[in-house]
Scaffold this motif. Structure first.
Motif, short mmCIF file in Angstrom:
data_model
loop_
_atom_site.label_atom_id
_atom_site.label_comp_id
_atom_site.label_asym_id
_atom_site.label_seq_id
_atom_site.Cartn_x
_atom_site.Cartn_y
_atom_site.Cartn_z
N ARG A 1 0.86 -1.19 0.00
CA ARG A 1 0.00 0.00 0.00
C ARG A 1 0.89 1.23 0.00
N ARG B 1 -4.94 -7.54 19.59
CA ARG B 1 -5.17 -6.13 19.93
C ARG B 1 -5.30 -5.26 18.69
N LEU B 2 -6.09 -5.75 17.74
CA LEU B 2 -6.33 -4.98 16.53
C LEU B 2 -7.80 -4.59 16.50
N ARG C 1 -0.09 -0.31 12.48
CA ARG C 1 0.24 -1.72 12.43
C ARG C 1 1.46 -2.05 13.29
N THR D 1 -8.63 -5.92 10.74
CA THR D 1 -7.53 -6.76 10.29
C THR D 1 -6.62 -6.04 9.31
N ASP D 2 -7.10 -4.96 8.69
CA ASP D 2 -6.30 -4.24 7.70
C ASP D 2 -7.04 -2.95 7.38
N ASP D 3 -6.52 -2.15 6.42
CA ASP D 3 -7.28 -0.98 6.00
C ASP D 3 -7.50 -1.00 4.49
N PHE E 1 -2.11 -13.93 7.30
CA PHE E 1 -0.69 -14.20 7.52
C PHE E 1 0.04 -12.92 7.95
N SER E 2 -0.43 -11.78 7.45
CA SER E 2 0.25 -10.52 7.79
C SER E 2 0.06 -10.17 9.25
N ILE E 3 -1.11 -10.48 9.81
CA ILE E 3 -1.33 -10.13 11.22
C ILE E 3 -1.01 -11.30 12.14
N ARG F 1 1.99 -1.61 16.22
CA ARG F 1 1.67 -2.22 17.51
C ARG F 1 1.82 -3.73 17.41
N ASN F 2 1.90 -4.15 16.18
CA ASN F 2 1.74 -5.58 15.91
C ASN F 2 2.95 -6.08 15.13
N ARG G 1 9.67 -8.89 5.67
CA ARG G 1 9.03 -10.20 5.79
C ARG G 1 8.76 -10.79 4.41
N PHE H 1 5.86 -8.00 13.62
CA PHE H 1 6.16 -9.40 13.37
C PHE H 1 7.33 -9.84 14.23
N ASP H 2 7.18 -10.94 14.90
CA ASP H 2 8.25 -11.46 15.74
C ASP H 2 9.23 -12.17 14.84
N LEU I 1 2.77 -10.53 1.56
CA LEU I 1 2.27 -10.11 2.88
C LEU I 1 1.99 -8.62 2.78
N VAL I 2 1.03 -8.16 3.55
CA VAL I 2 0.69 -6.74 3.49
C VAL I 2 1.89 -5.90 3.93
N GLN J 1 1.50 -12.91 13.29
CA GLN J 1 2.69 -12.99 14.16
C GLN J 1 3.39 -14.34 14.02
N GLU K 1 -3.93 -11.36 4.30
CA GLU K 1 -4.21 -10.49 5.45
C GLU K 1 -4.01 -11.26 6.76
#
Lengths: 218, 314
Positions: free
Chosen positions: A25, B276-277, A210, B280-282, B86-88, A212-213, A161, A215-216, A173-174, B90, B84
């Motif tokens: 994006r 904590r979302l 994003r 899932t996306d925008d 897989f992206s969130i 906040r989240n 990633r 990727f580990d 991946l986004v 973790q 989407e």
């Protein structure tokens, strides 16, 4: 003619591929409308970084924008150097300077004086996803010596990633390309300018909800 | 009506006319209001309506376009939903091969659905991919947290590819001939699922007092849940002309879609709370991500398919 082809290639093939398949994006792409010459400064995690930034440039800017890449990596064969030159108008810089050769700063300064814009990754190499390494000073020196030229901060999220360092498998991946507003850093102090550049990129990073989240990635 | 050799039943045309008529009038009203005074609320509504246009065009392709185009679109939406998740999700860097295998399973699964290789369709993901993905993770050699990845990746594959691929089967299901055809079966499912969300929301707003899942979705209430399911059952009876179902079969189908739609919504909501979302996306302005829109239909689609299959006696 070559530039037009390149532009069409980016707009008709690369950008749809990035957005529809990979999941990139772009936000705030219109920053380029109001600047003539600029240095794009971004964090660096992946080979996708340069491609995505180039794909976001409007036609008039793409013609005059040159990506800065490492000669010891991309200049290994003359074929890859030519590809880099074609797709990114790349300036290949030796990261370990040989005796007597002109310094990277001098070369890039020359291109700026000639009216070209640059895409730079001040981390110097691709780092770990989600981590921004220390910046090299070069970009600050260039900005100090060319006070009329702004830098455009870019925060790239998620590319580390999609295609991390030393991997070849590309995974959709986004990910996000966030362009910040152009900044004209006033002042003579290199450290101060560098701090401004860092701040601008970190601000974009914080803006990214994003984050906040993250990727580990281990 | 026939376009390029592909004929569209009259019932489908009526449904499309209603959908686009409503959207057109919404857009016209918003345009007129914004001419007078432009507020941020109007801008927000404008964004949402614009997103509804895109969704409606997608639905139109699925129900009225050539079946191959609809099937391709459903497969692509399935891919977007998976990307989407897989992206969130973790996941670990070591999971990349497993994730890639999950993406590759999408074309295979939709190919099996398109050709109605029903048996292979049934076991490809639940059996074959449930072995392939863990094996790829094992081969990668990083054992830390591997159990988590072994569960999450196949689960995402199940949710975002296996479930919606049942919609493609509907194009090929040999039900007794009825005027609205496969498009009718699909729009029946899509409308019941979408309106069930609306009904549950509306009844909850009107009468809602007793929370049903306070930790997952504070807005969901027993009143909305029951009212929504009952209204969806009624809508099922009204729209039964789109399917070969009898009125009572359509009513049961509406009931099941209402119930499973609620469950799908709750599952995705719970995942979002865990991560904590908010969304899932925008991807879709005003709606959040693709998964925020697809949460119900991913679960209703397979239930609906097997109900239709059962009622048709196949």
């Amino acid at each position: 003619m070559k530039d037009l082809l390149l532009y069409l290639f980016y707009q008709l093939i690369v950008r749809p591929w990035l957005t529809l398949i990979i999941g990139v994006r772009f936000s705030n792409r219109q920053v380029f409308d109001n600047v003539r010459q600029f240095i794009v400064v971004a964090n660096h995690n992946s080979h996708f970084d340069m491609v995505s930034i180039m794909a976001a440039l409007p036609w008039r800017k793409l013609k005059n924008t040159r990506g800065v890449a490492a000669a010891d990596y991309f200049g290994k064969t003359s074929f890859s150097a030519r590809l880099m030159n074609f797709f990114f108008h790349a300036i290949l810089i030796e990261r370990h300077r040989k005796e007597g050769a002109p310094s990277a700063i001098e070369i890039l300064d020359g291109h700026l004086k000639a009216g070209k814009s640059l895409v730079l990754f001040p981390e110097g190499t691709r780092g770990q996803a989600g981590v921004i390494a220390d910046f090299k000073k070069g970009v600050a020196i260039l900005l100090r010596d060319n006070p009329g030229i702004p830098f455009i901060p870019v925060y790239l999220d998620g590319f580390g990633r999609v295609l991390p360092k030393d991997k070849w498998l590309i995974i959709p991946l986004v990910c996000k390309v966030r362009f910040g507003e152009p900044v004209y850093p006033a002042g003579q102090d290199v450290d101060e300018i560098l701090e401004k550049v860092r701040d601008a990129i970190f601000k974009l990073k914080d803006k990214d909800e994003r984050d906040r989240n993250v990727f580990d990635y281990k | 009506m026939t376009i390029a050799g592909h004929s569209i039943p009259e019932e489908i045309l009526w449904i499309l006319a209603v959908i686009f008529g409503v959207l057109l009038s919404c857009s016209a009203i918003i345009y007129l209001l914004r001419q007078r005074r432009d507020t941020s609320l109007l801008k927000e509504i404008h964004l949402r309506v614009w997103s509804w246009w895109r969704i409606a065009i997608g639905v139109a392709v699925v129900i009225a376009g050539p079946p191959w185009m609809g099937a391709l679109l459903i497969a692509y939406i399935s891919f977007v939903a998976m990307r989407e998740m897989f992206s969130i999700g973790q996941l670990r860097g070591a999971d990349r091969a497993g994730i890639f295998a999950a993406y590759l399973a999408i074309p295979v699964q939709y190919f099996l659905a398109w050709h109605f290789y029903f048996e292979q369709f049934l076991y490809f993901i639940p059996m074959a991919m449930f072995i392939v993905i863990p094996v790829l993770l094992v081969l990668n050699g990083r054992m830390n947290q591997i159990g988590r990845s072994m569960s999450i990746i196949p689960a995402i594959l199940m949710l975002t590819a296996y479930m919606p691929s049942h919609m493609v089967l509907l194009y090929r299901l040999p039900v007794q001939p009825h005027p609205a055809g496969a498009g009718g079966l699909l729009i029946f499912l899509i409308m019941l699922t979408a309106f069930n969300d609306v009904f549950q929301f509306t009844w909850g707003k009107l009468l809602g007092k007793h929370k049903i899942l306070p930790y997952v979705s504070p807005n969901k209430t027993w009143e909305g849940f029951v009212g929504g399911i009952l209204t969806t059952s009624c809508l099922g009876m009204i729209l039964s002309f789109l399917t070969p179902l009898l009125w009572w079969q359509a009513c049961i189908t509406g009931f099941v879609v209402g119930l499973t739609g609620f469950l799908g919504d709750s599952i995705i909501s719970a995942i979002k709370r865990d991560l904590r979302l908010k969304d899932t996306d925008d991807l879709i302005p005003g709606h959040g991500g693709a998964m925020d829109r697809l949460d119900s239909i991913l679960i209703t689609a397979p239930f609906y398919f097997y109900l239709i299959k059962y009622f048709a006696g196949i």
